[in-house]
Design an enzyme around this catalytic site. Structure first.
Site, mmCIF file in Angstrom:
data_model
loop_
_atom_site.group_PDB
_atom_site.id
_atom_site.type_symbol
_atom_site.label_atom_id
_atom_site.label_comp_id
_atom_site.label_asym_id
_atom_site.label_seq_id
_atom_site.Cartn_x
_atom_site.Cartn_y
_atom_site.Cartn_z
ATOM 1 N N GLN B 251 23.024 -31.638 -13.705
ATOM 2 C CA GLN B 251 23.640 -32.363 -12.545
ATOM 3 C C GLN B 251 24.540 -33.689 -12.739
ATOM 4 O O GLN B 251 24.999 -34.354 -11.714
ATOM 5 C CB GLN B 251 22.284 -33.033 -11.786
ATOM 6 C CG GLN B 251 21.217 -31.883 -11.231
ATOM 7 C CD GLN B 251 20.291 -32.759 -10.724
ATOM 8 O OE1 GLN B 251 19.029 -32.493 -11.240
ATOM 9 N NE2 GLN B 251 20.179 -33.309 -9.731
ATOM 10 N N GLU B 286 19.503 -34.610 -14.386
ATOM 11 C CA GLU B 286 20.471 -35.579 -13.911
ATOM 12 C C GLU B 286 20.566 -36.300 -15.085
ATOM 13 O O GLU B 286 21.775 -36.505 -15.876
ATOM 14 C CB GLU B 286 19.843 -36.554 -12.971
ATOM 15 C CG GLU B 286 20.850 -37.759 -12.513
ATOM 16 C CD GLU B 286 20.394 -38.464 -11.556
ATOM 17 O OE1 GLU B 286 19.385 -38.024 -10.723
ATOM 18 O OE2 GLU B 286 20.896 -39.606 -11.195
ATOM 19 N N ARG B 364 13.469 -47.679 -5.424
ATOM 20 C CA ARG B 364 13.534 -46.792 -4.308
ATOM 21 C C ARG B 364 11.913 -46.492 -3.712
ATOM 22 O O ARG B 364 11.950 -46.423 -2.697
ATOM 23 C CB ARG B 364 14.032 -45.424 -4.547
ATOM 24 C CG ARG B 364 14.318 -44.697 -3.243
ATOM 25 C CD ARG B 364 15.300 -43.256 -3.457
ATOM 26 N NE ARG B 364 16.563 -43.657 -3.610
ATOM 27 C CZ ARG B 364 17.340 -43.462 -2.493
ATOM 28 N NH1 ARG B 364 16.855 -43.243 -1.139
ATOM 29 N NH2 ARG B 364 18.452 -43.937 -2.158
ATOM 30 N N ARG B 396 13.742 -35.183 -6.909
ATOM 31 C CA ARG B 396 13.865 -35.325 -5.360
ATOM 32 C C ARG B 396 13.020 -36.256 -4.654
ATOM 33 O O ARG B 396 11.822 -36.200 -4.584
ATOM 34 C CB ARG B 396 13.361 -33.865 -4.833
ATOM 35 C CG ARG B 396 14.039 -33.465 -3.545
ATOM 36 C CD ARG B 396 13.555 -31.955 -3.218
ATOM 37 N NE ARG B 396 14.425 -31.463 -2.379
ATOM 38 C CZ ARG B 396 14.319 -30.021 -2.145
ATOM 39 N NH1 ARG B 396 13.531 -29.217 -2.800
ATOM 40 N NH2 ARG B 396 15.283 -29.536 -1.105
ATOM 41 N N PHE B 398 13.113 -39.432 -5.630
ATOM 42 C CA PHE B 398 13.460 -40.539 -6.711
ATOM 43 C C PHE B 398 12.677 -41.946 -6.255
ATOM 44 O O PHE B 398 13.127 -42.871 -6.199
ATOM 45 C CB PHE B 398 14.900 -40.948 -6.259
ATOM 46 C CG PHE B 398 15.798 -41.685 -7.704
ATOM 47 C CD1 PHE B 398 15.956 -40.773 -8.453
ATOM 48 C CD2 PHE B 398 16.173 -42.880 -7.533
ATOM 49 C CE1 PHE B 398 16.759 -41.358 -9.506
ATOM 50 C CE2 PHE B 398 16.798 -43.556 -8.577
ATOM 51 C CZ PHE B 398 17.046 -42.786 -9.722
ATOM 52 N N THR B 501 21.573 -46.207 -4.740
ATOM 53 C CA THR B 501 21.147 -47.890 -4.799
ATOM 54 C C THR B 501 21.959 -48.761 -5.717
ATOM 55 O O THR B 501 22.083 -49.767 -5.677
ATOM 56 C CB THR B 501 19.739 -48.190 -4.875
ATOM 57 O OG1 THR B 501 19.205 -47.690 -6.150
ATOM 58 C CG2 THR B 501 18.756 -47.748 -3.577
ATOM 59 N N GLU B 780 16.886 -34.533 -0.189
ATOM 60 C CA GLU B 780 15.594 -35.105 -0.422
ATOM 61 C C GLU B 780 14.818 -35.391 0.589
ATOM 62 O O GLU B 780 13.473 -35.415 0.622
ATOM 63 C CB GLU B 780 15.997 -36.561 -1.252
ATOM 64 C CG GLU B 780 16.535 -36.462 -2.491
ATOM 65 C CD GLU B 780 17.166 -37.838 -2.993
ATOM 66 O OE1 GLU B 780 17.848 -38.159 -2.509
ATOM 67 O OE2 GLU B 780 16.307 -38.206 -3.816
#
Lengths: 495, 831
Positions: B251, B286, B364, B396, B398, B501, B780
C-alpha cells in the site's frame, strides 16, 4: 507419471508422491490462475473442479482444494481450473455473473469462487433444484472472501442461470483416451515394487488385498484418502513422504452395503473411503441430525474429499463424526493381513491420537445401524463460526422416551477429553429415569465429574464445561418440549 | 444544449450544511489551479454524469479476476534462476539471540545464501515513522515471529526446509526471558512505545462532579488479523546499475522505495517499486510489506539474481502486526436526560513491541472516542503500551473503531441506567448545531462538526426504513415469552474524520499521457487493493476528457512515474488521487482547447469557454454553430502541432491543521457519516447467535461509483462484524500466537451474511466541502457500522436482566463470551 486432463487437454506429468495439485498447477505447469491463500484447505482460493467419469462415461464434477489434494489422485481425471472456463471472450455464466454483480474486489479469492460456482452450475444443469440458502451455503461456505461481504457473490450464484449457457461445454465430454500403457499401470498394483525408487511410490491399489500387501511392503508410507488432514503435514510441517498409499480407489473401501450384524442389528457398512458427500444422501434420508452436522463439517471442498474412515482413523478429539457414531453404537470392520475383525467404536479410541488399530491393519468399513423407530438423535456442534469451523465442543445424544422414562441414553462428546468419549455416568443418571429437572441436574453434575476439558484456541475449559452442561439442559427442553412451541435453539443451528 | 453550471435542488438541510469552511476551501483551491476555478466550480455542481451508464462501472480488472488472468505477485513470471526466500522467525516472545551460525546455514542443501543483521550494508532499522524495527534481530528478541535471519535457496521448499533444519540442528540458539503481554500492566509500569497524548476541552472534573449521574465502565476490545487473501509477497530483480526493481503487494510503494534504498545504502532513484494490484490490503500492507522487500533486495544485490518472498500463511500471521487491541475506560457525567455533560475517557492501545504507526493510531482512537456524540467538557487520554507481540499496525479504521467502542458502550450503559431505549439516548447526544456556550457542535479536540443536519436526517431515515420502533416492540414481546432465545436490536451511527492526521501525507500526484492514437494512460500515487480506486480514477479522467472509460488505462503504481507518494490509506485514495488526476486532466484539456482555438477555429474567436470534451469529441459552439472534432483527430493534430500530450497533476488537502502540543485543531477536512441497525438472535444456553437482519444507510456524498461504494459499505460492515464476533486472536502464556491460520482464526464466511441485508447510500447530500465531484471517502467509515451488531448482542443479553443493566461484553464477542456474559447475568438475577 500422472496422466490426466487439464482443461480438456491430456497431460502426462512426473511428480513426487507428496506433490499437491496446486504445486503441480503453479510450479510445474505454470498455471497461476489458481491461488494459494492458506495451503491448509480452509480458504478455498485454490478451488478446482475434479471430473470423474461414471461407468457410462458421464462426467461428474466436485470441487476440491488443490492445496491439499495429492497430485497423483488426478490420475485418469479431468481437472478444470479457472483458466479453462471462458470460451474465447465469452465468459462462463459463473464468471459473467460475478462481473455483472460486482462480485470481485481484490480478486484473489475470485478464481476459487468461480470454480465453486462452476460446480454449482454443473449440478444445476444436471438436476435443477431451488437455490435455497442452505444449498448456497453448502456450495460457497468453503470460499473465504475478505472484501465483498459475500452479498454480490450470493447474487452471482442466484443469477448465473440468466446468462447464456456455455456454447462448448467440453468438460461434459467423455475423456479422450490417454496413453494406454500408463493408464494400465494405474490399475496394476504389481507395478510398484520394493525396487521402485522412493519418490515414485504413490501407490494406488484398487483391491483390499493389494492395499494390505502395500501396507506390509511399505510400512512407513501413510494411508491417504482425501488428504484433507494428512496433507497439512506436507504444507504446514514440511513433512516429506517418499511413499504414499492411496485408499481412495480400493473397491471394498468405497462401497455402501446393507448388512445385518451377528447381534441382529440391521444397518449399513459404510466403506472407510466413502466421502462425506457420498454419505450425505443416506444420512439425509435416515439421520437428519447427522446430515445437518455434515453441512457444518468443513466445506464442500472438504466434504467432497474427506472420508468417514479418515475422520475415525486420525482419532482427533475434535473430529466431528466420532461422537455421533459413538452415540449410535457404531462398529468398525478392521482388515489386516491376518483377516478381518469387528470392534465397537468406543473400544477403538484409546488415548490422544491412539487407536486399537494393529500393525498393518486398516479400517475397512463403519457400521451404521438403521435408526430405531422411536429413537432420537440430537447432534449439537459449538464453534466460533457456524460454517467451516472445527468444533470447540460437540455433543451427540441418543435417547428414546418409553412410557415416560428415558431409554437407551447414549451421550457422547467431542472436545471434552483427549478422545471422543461417551459420558457413561451422566448416561446412567438418565437411563430409566423420567426426564425431570432433577434427573438432568444429576446428569449435568456427573458430566462435570466425568470430563476435565482443556483450554485451547477454540475455547476455555470453563466454557466447555458450562456449554456441555447446557447442552444437556437443551436436551431436557427438547425431550420435554412436546407441549410448547418455544424454540430452544436457533434455526440457523437447528435441523 | 449547453450544460450549465447550476446547483441541483438540494435538501434545505443539506444546503445549509455547506459551511463557511467549504467556501474557504473552494477559494483556496480556485487560486491554485490554472484556468481559475474549474475545480471550485465543478465540485459544487451535481455531477453531470450522475446517472449515465458508466457510473456504476465494473471493477477495471473484473474480467481478469474471474478468468484468472489478473496477476498477483506470486503469479509473475521470473527468471529461471530466481531465488526463493524463507525467513527464520523467533520462536520466543522475549529473549536474546545468543548464537546464529550463518555459515552452517549457508551449507544446507539447496541454500544459496543466508543473511542476518551483520550482512546489511546500509540502515538496519526500518521503522516507518519512528525507529525501532530492526530488519533482523541484533540481540534482543521482542516478539515470537520476529525475523532472526533469512535464507535464499533454489526452491521455495528448499528454503523453508533449510530454515526448519537450521532450528532443528541448533544453528540458532536463544535465551528466553519473561515476556510482557498485558498492555494494561505495561501502561501502569509506564512502558510505552510513544508518549501519552491528551485532548481536553472544558472543565471535565466539574462536569463530573455536577452531573446527575456518573456512568463508568471499562472494556477490552480485541485486535484483528488482516487476513488479506494474498499474503505478503514480493519479487525483486536487479538492475544493470546498483539498484533493484521491486514488485510488491504493497500500500505504500514510496516508503518501500526509501527503505530498500536505505538498507542497500543507495540512492532512491536506483530503486523502482511497482504495484499492479494487491490481493487485499486493509492496512496490513502499509508498513508491513516493506521488510520482505528489503530482505529480497539484499539477496538480489548480493547474488545478482532475482529473489522472491511469499510468506506462508502461518508465518505471515506470526510475523506481521495486526489491529491494536485496546483497553478502554470511561467515566462520564450525564444529566437526567442522559446527555453527556463531560468526563474522561482513557484508551490504552496495545502497540506491540515498536512504534510503527501506533502514535497516529492511538490518536485516531482518541479523535473517535466521541463518535457522533458531543462529549461536553471532556478529557481524552491515549496511552501507547509496549508489549512483546508483533508491532500492531494500520487496519481499516486505524484506531477509530476501537475508540468508538468506548462511547458506544457508554451509550448503552446510560440507556440502561435511565431505563431509556439506547437509540433515544444516542440521538439526544448527537452533535447538533448549537451556538450557545455549550457548543455541542464542537469536538473535544476543537473541530466544529459540519453537516450535523445530515447526521440527524440520515438516522431518522434509517429509523423509519428499518422500522426500528415497531421491531423494538416485537422483540420485547418475543423476549418476554422466550426463555432461551433472546433477540436484540441496536442502531449505531458513525462519524468518521477524513484526512491523514499526519498533515504532510495529504497530498497526491498523477501523471497523464495521451498517445497519438488517442488512448490515455493515467498513473497516480494510489494503489489498487480491491477497493476500486483505479476504476474510480479512470472514471474521473474519462469524464474530464469526455471519453469512454475503456480508452483510459492505468498500468500500475510505480515510483518512477509518480514520486514521493503517500500510502493508500486513511480512506483517502480517491479523494487525493482523484483530485490529482483531475488536475492533470484539466490542465491538459486547457492546453488542447488553446491549441484547438488556433488550429481548428482560426479567426472564429473561439475560446476555451466555448469548448468541451464530450462523448469522444471536442465540441465547440452551440446549436447551429456547433462543431465537432473527433478526439483522435484532435490528438493527432496536437501532436503534429507540437503540443505536449502529457501532463502531471497535484493535489494537497486545504484547511487542515492540528496542534499536537495542545491537542486542538481541525485535523479532518470533513466527516463521513453512516448508521446501521442490526438485529440478532442469541441462544443464551449455548452462546450461539445469528445476525438476522441488517439495515444500513451510509453517506458517501455524491458517489463516484455506487457499485463500488456499496461494495465498500457491505464489505466493511462484514469485516467489522468479524472483528467484533468470530475473529479471535489468541496467544499462549509464552506469547506465542495460537491462531495462525484460517483453521483457528475465523473470518466471516458465506453463511455469516445476514439473511436480510438492506444497504443504501444516502442520496442528495453532496459533500459540503470541495472534494472530487462532491464525493466522500468510503474505505474505512462503514467498518464501524458493525458496532451495531455488538450493541445488539448486548441488547439481547440485557433482556436477561430486565434491561436494567448493560452487561460487559468484551470483544470479539465469541459464543464463549456471549455465553459467559449470559450466565453471569442469570446468576446475578437469581441471587
Amino acid at each position: 507419471m500422472i496422466n490426466f486432463h487439464l482443461n480438456g487437454q491430456p497431460r502426462s506429468v512426473a511428480a513426487a508422491p507428496d506433490t499437491s495439485v496446486l504445486e503441480l498447477l503453479r510450479d510445474t505447469l505454470g498455471q497461476t490462475g489458481t491461488k494459494e491463500g492458506c495451503a491448509s484447505g480452509d480458504c478455498g482460493a485454490c478451488t478446482v473442479a475434479i471430473g470423474e467419469p461414471d461407468a457410462a462415461g458421464q462426467m461428474h464434477y466436485h470441487s476440491a482444494n488443490a492445496c491439499i489434494m495429492p497430485a497423483h489422485q488426478l490420475q485418469g481425471r479431468q481437472l478444470v481450473t479457472v483458466e479453462g472456463l471462458a470460451d474465447g471472450d465469452t465468459l462462463h455464466p459463473a464468471q459473467a455473473a460475478m462481473v455483472t454483480c460486482h462480485g470481485s474486489q481484490c480478486g484473489f479469492c475470485t478464481p476459487g469462487i468461480v470454480m465453486s460456482l462452476f460446480t454449482l452450475h454443473e449440478a444445476q444443469t444436471a438436476t435443477p433444484a431451488p437455490l435455497t440458502p442452505e444449498r448456497l451455503e453448502a456450495a460457497l461456505g468453503g470460499n473465504l472472501c475478505r472484501c465483498t461481504g459475500y452479498r454480490p457473490i450470493r447474487d452471482a450464484a442466484l443469477t448465473m442461470s440468466e446468462h447464456p449457457a456455455p456454447r462448448q461445454a467440453w468438460w461434459r465430454q467423455a475423456l479422450a483416451p490417454m496413453n494406454t500403457a500408463q493408464t494400465d499401470a494405474v490399475k496394476t498394483d504389481a507395478v510398484k515394487t520394493d525396487s521402485t525408487p522412493p519418490g515414485e511410490r504413490f501407490l494406488q491399489p484398487t483391491t483390499l488385498a493389494a492395499l494390505l500387501a502395500e501396507r506390509v511392503r511399505f510400512p512407513d508410507a501413510p494411508l491417504v484418502a482425501g488428504g484433507t488432514d494428512l496433507w497439512l503435514n506436507v504444507t504446514q510441517n514440511l513433512t516429506r513422504y517418499d511413499g504414499v498409499i492411496d485408499v481412495s480407489r480400493v473397491d471394498e473401501l468405497s462401497r455402501i452395503e446393507t448388512a445385518t450384524l451377528d447381534d441382529g442389528r440391521e444397518g449399513w457398512w459404510i466403506g472407510a473411503a466413502v466421502t462425506y458427500s457420498r454419505l450425505a444422501p443416506l444420512l439425509d434420508e435416515h439421520y437428519p441430525a447427522f446430515a445437518h452436522l455434515l453441512h457444518r463439517l468443513g466445506s464442500a471442498q472438504i466434504r467432497n474429499r474427506g472420508t468417514l474412515g479418515g475422520n475415525i482413523a486420525n482419532a482427533s478429539p475434535i473430529g466431528d463424526t466420532p461422537p455421533v457414531l459413538l452415540a449410535l453404537n457404531a462398529r468398525l470392520l478392521l482388515a489386516g493381513p491376518e483377516g478381518e475383525r469387528e470392534l465397537a467404536l468406543d473400544a477403538f479410541f484409546l488415548d490422544y491420537k491412539k487407536t486399537a488399530l494393529r500393525e498393518n491393519e486398516v479400517i475397512r468399513a463403519i457400521f451404521l445401524p438403521h435408526p430405531e423407530p422411536t429413537g432420537n438423535l440430537n447432534v449439537w456442534k459449538l464453534s466460533k463460526r457456524r460454517e467451516d469451523d472445527i468444533s470447540a465442543l460437540l455433543g451427540a445424544f441418543h435417547w428414546r422416551l418409553e412410557e415416560g422414562v428415558l431409554r437407551e441414553v447414549r451421550l457422547a462428546f467431542g472436545g471434552m477429553a483427549a478422545i471422543s468419549k461417551r459420558a457413561y455416568i451422566a448416561e446412567a443418571a438418565l437411563e430409566g429415569q423420567a426426564p425431570t429437572e432433577a434427573a438432568f441436574t444429576a446428569a449435568r453434575a456427573a458430566l462435570l465429574d466425568e470430563f476435565s476439558p482443556m483450554s485451547d484456541v477454540r475455547g476455555s475449559a470453563d466454557y466447555r464445561q458450562l456449554a456441555a452442561a447446557n447442552l444437556l439442559e437443551r436436551l431436557r427442553r427438547v425431550v420435554t418440549a412436546t407441549d410448547t412451541a418455544e424454540e430452544v435453539m436457533l434455526n440457523a443451528y437447528a435441523h | 444544449m449547453r450544460t450549465l453550471t447550476k446547483l441541483n435542488p438540494l435538501d434545505p438541510e443539506a444546503a445549509s450544511d455547506v459551511g463557511d469552511d467549504s467556501a474557504a476551501a473552494r477559494e483556496e483551491q480556485a487560486g491554485r489551479i490554472k484556468g481559475d476555478g474549474p475545480l471550485a466550480r465543478d465540485t459544487v455542481e451535481a455531477p453531470p454524469h450522475r446517472h449515465v451508464h458508466q457510473h456504476a462501472q465494473a471493477h477495471e480488472s473484473a474480467v481478469k479476476h474471474v478468468t484468472g488472468r489478473a496477476a498477483y505477485i506470486d503469479d509473475l513470471k521470473a527468471p529461471a534462476d530466481t531465488l526463493h526466500i524463507a525467513l527464520g522467525l523467533s520462536p520466543v516472545a522475549h529473549g536474546r539471540l545468543t548464537h546464529l551460525d550463518l555459515a552452517r546455514i549457508r551449507a544446507l542443501p539447496g541454500v544459496v545464501d543466508a543473511v542476518g543483521l551483520d550482512d546489511v550494508p546500509g540502515h538496519t532499522d526500518i521503522g516507518p515513522v519512528f525507529p525501532g524495527d530492526p530488519i533482523f534481530v541484533e540481540e534482543e528478541i521482542s516478539y515470537a515471529g520476529q525475523v532472526l535471519f533469512a535464507v535464499a535457496a533454489e526452491s521455495y521448499r528448499a528454503a523453508r526446509e533449510a530454515v526448519k533444519a537450521a532450528f532443528d540442528a541448533n544453528m540458532i540458539t536463544v535465551d528466553v526471558e519473561l515476556p510482557s503481554l498485558d498492555a494494561v500492566a505495561a501502561a501502569e509500569r509506564g512502558e510505552f512505545v510513544r508518549p501519552t497524548h491528551v485532548q481536553q476541552r472544558g472543565d471535565w472534573e466539574k462536569a463530573l462532579s455536577d452531573a446527575a449521574h456518573v456512568i463508568e465502565g471499562e472494556q477490552f476490545v480485541g485486535g484483528q488479523e488482516h487476513f488479506y487473501l494474498e499474503g505478503q509477497a514480493c519479487l525483486v530483480t536487479p538492475t544493470e546499475d546498483e539498484g533493484v526493481v521491486v514488485h510488491t503487494s504493497n500500500q505504500h510503494p514510496s516508503e518501500t522505495q526509501k527503505l530498500v534504498a536505505e538498507v542497500l545504502g543507495i540512492a532512491l532513484h536506483a530503486v523502482t517499486v511497482e504495484v499492479r494490484r494487491m490481493g487485499g490490503g486493509f492496512g496490513g500492507k502499509e508498513t508491513q510489506a516493506s521488510p520482505w522487500a528489503c530482505i529480497a533486495a539484499l539477496f538480489c544485490r548480493r547474488t545478482g539474481r532475482a529473489a522472491r518472498v511469499r510468506l506462508p500463511r502461518s508465518e505471515d500471521m506470526r510475523a506481521t502486526g495486526k489491529r491494536h487491541p485496546f483497553h478502554n475506560r470511561y467515566r462520564l457525567g450525564v444529566d437526567q436526560n442522559g446527555i453527556i455533560q463531560g468526563g474522561e475517557i482513557t484508551v490504552i492501545g496495545d502497540c506491540g513491541y515498536s512504534p510503527d504507526l501506533s502514535d497516529a493510531i492511538v490518536d485516531r482512537a482518541m479523535f473517535h472516542s466521541d463518535n457522533a456524540y458531543s462529549l461536553g467538557a471532556a478529557r481524552v487520554t491515549g496511552h501507547r503500551a509496549r508489549t512483546h507481540t508483533a508491532s500492531n499496525t494500520a487496519f481499516r479504521g486505524f484506531g477509530g473503531p476501537q475508540g468508538m467502542m468506548a462511547i458506544e458502550a457508554a451509550m448503552d450503559d446510560i440507556a440502561r441506567h435511565l431505563g431509556e431505549d439506547p437509540l433515544t439516548v444516542r440521538k439526544r447526544n448527537f452533535y447538533r448545531k448549537d451556538h450557545q456556550t455549550t457548543r455541542r457542535d464542537i469536538t473535544h479536540y476543537g473541530q466544529p462538526v459540519d453537516q450535523t443536519g445530515l447526521l440527524h436526517t440520515l438516522v431518522e431515515q434509517l429509523e423509519a426504513s428499518s422500522d426500528y420502533w415497531a421491531r423494538r416492540e416485537e422483540i420485547a414481546a418475543f423476549n418476554a415469552q422466550s426463555s432461551v432465545i433472546k433477540k436484540g436490536l441496536a442502531l449505531t451511527p458513525v462519524k468518521f474524520g477524513i484526512s491523514f492526521t499526519a498533515k504532510h501525507l495529504n497530498q497526491a500526484g498523477a501523471l497523464l499521457h495521451v498517445y497519438t492514437d488517442g488512448s490515455v494512460m493515467i498513473n497516480h500515487g494510489g494503489t489498487e487493493m480491491g477497493q476500486g480506486l483505479h476504476t474510480k480514477i479512470t472514471q474521473v479522467v474519462a469524464r474530464e476528457l469526455g471519453l469512454d472509460v475503456n480508452v483510459v488505462r492505468i498500468s500500475a503504481t510505480r515510483t518512477d512515474k509518480v514520486p514521493n507518494t503517500s500510502p493508500t490509506a486513511a480512506s483517502s485514495g480517491a479523494d487525493l488521487n482523484g483530485q490529482a488526476a483531475r488536475d492533470a486532466s484539466v490542465k491538459l484539456k486547457a492546453r488542447l482547447f488553446d491549441f484547438a482555438a488556433d488550429h481548428f477555429f482560426p479567426g472564429q474567436g473561439a475560446d476555451s469557454d466555448d469548448m468541451r470534451l464530450e462523448a469522444g469529441y471536442l465540441i465547440a459552439g452551440y446549436g447551429e454553430s456547433e462543431q465537432r472534432i473527433p478526439w483522435g483527430e484532435l490528438v493527432q493534430a496536437a501532436y503534429f502541432g507540437r503540443v505536449s500530450l502529457s501532463e502531471k497533476g497535484f493535489y494537497a488537502t486545504p484547511l487542515i491543521h492540528y496542534d499536537r502540543s495542545v491537542g486542538q485543531g481541525n485535523p479532518f477536512y470533513y466527516y463521513a457519516f453512516g448508521a446501521a441497525v442490526s438485529e440478532v438472535s442469541v441462544d443464551t444456553l449455548s452462546g450461539e447467535y445469528q445476525v438476522t437482519r441488517v439495515d444500513i444507510l451510509h453517506d458517501v456524498g455524491d458517489s463516484l461509483n455506487p457499485a463500488i461504494d456499496i461494495g465498500q459499505v457491505e464489505g466493511g460492515f462484514i469485516q467489522g462484524m468479524g472483528w467484533l464476533t468470530s475473529e479471535e486472536l489468541k496467544w499462549n502464556d509464552a506469547g506465542q500466537l495460537l491462531s495462525t491460520g484460517p483453521a483457528t482464526y475465523k473470518i466471516p464466511t458465506f453463511g455469516d451474511l445476514p439473511p436480510v441485508f438492506n444497504v443504501a447510500l444516502m442520496e442528495g447530500h453532496p459533500n459540503s466541502m470541495a472534494s472530487i465531484y462532491r464525493s466522500k471517502a468510503v474505505g474505512e467509515p462503514p467498518f464501524m457500522l458493525a458496532i451495531s451488531v455488538w450493541s445488539a448482542l448486548r441488547d439481547a443479553l440485557a433482556s436477561l436482566a430486565g434491561y436494567r443493566e448493560a452487561p460487559r461484553l468484551d470483544t470479539p464477542a465469541t459464543p464463549e463470551r456471549v455465553l459467559l456474559a449470559a450466565e453471569a447475568l442469570r446468576a446475578q438475577e437469581t441471587t
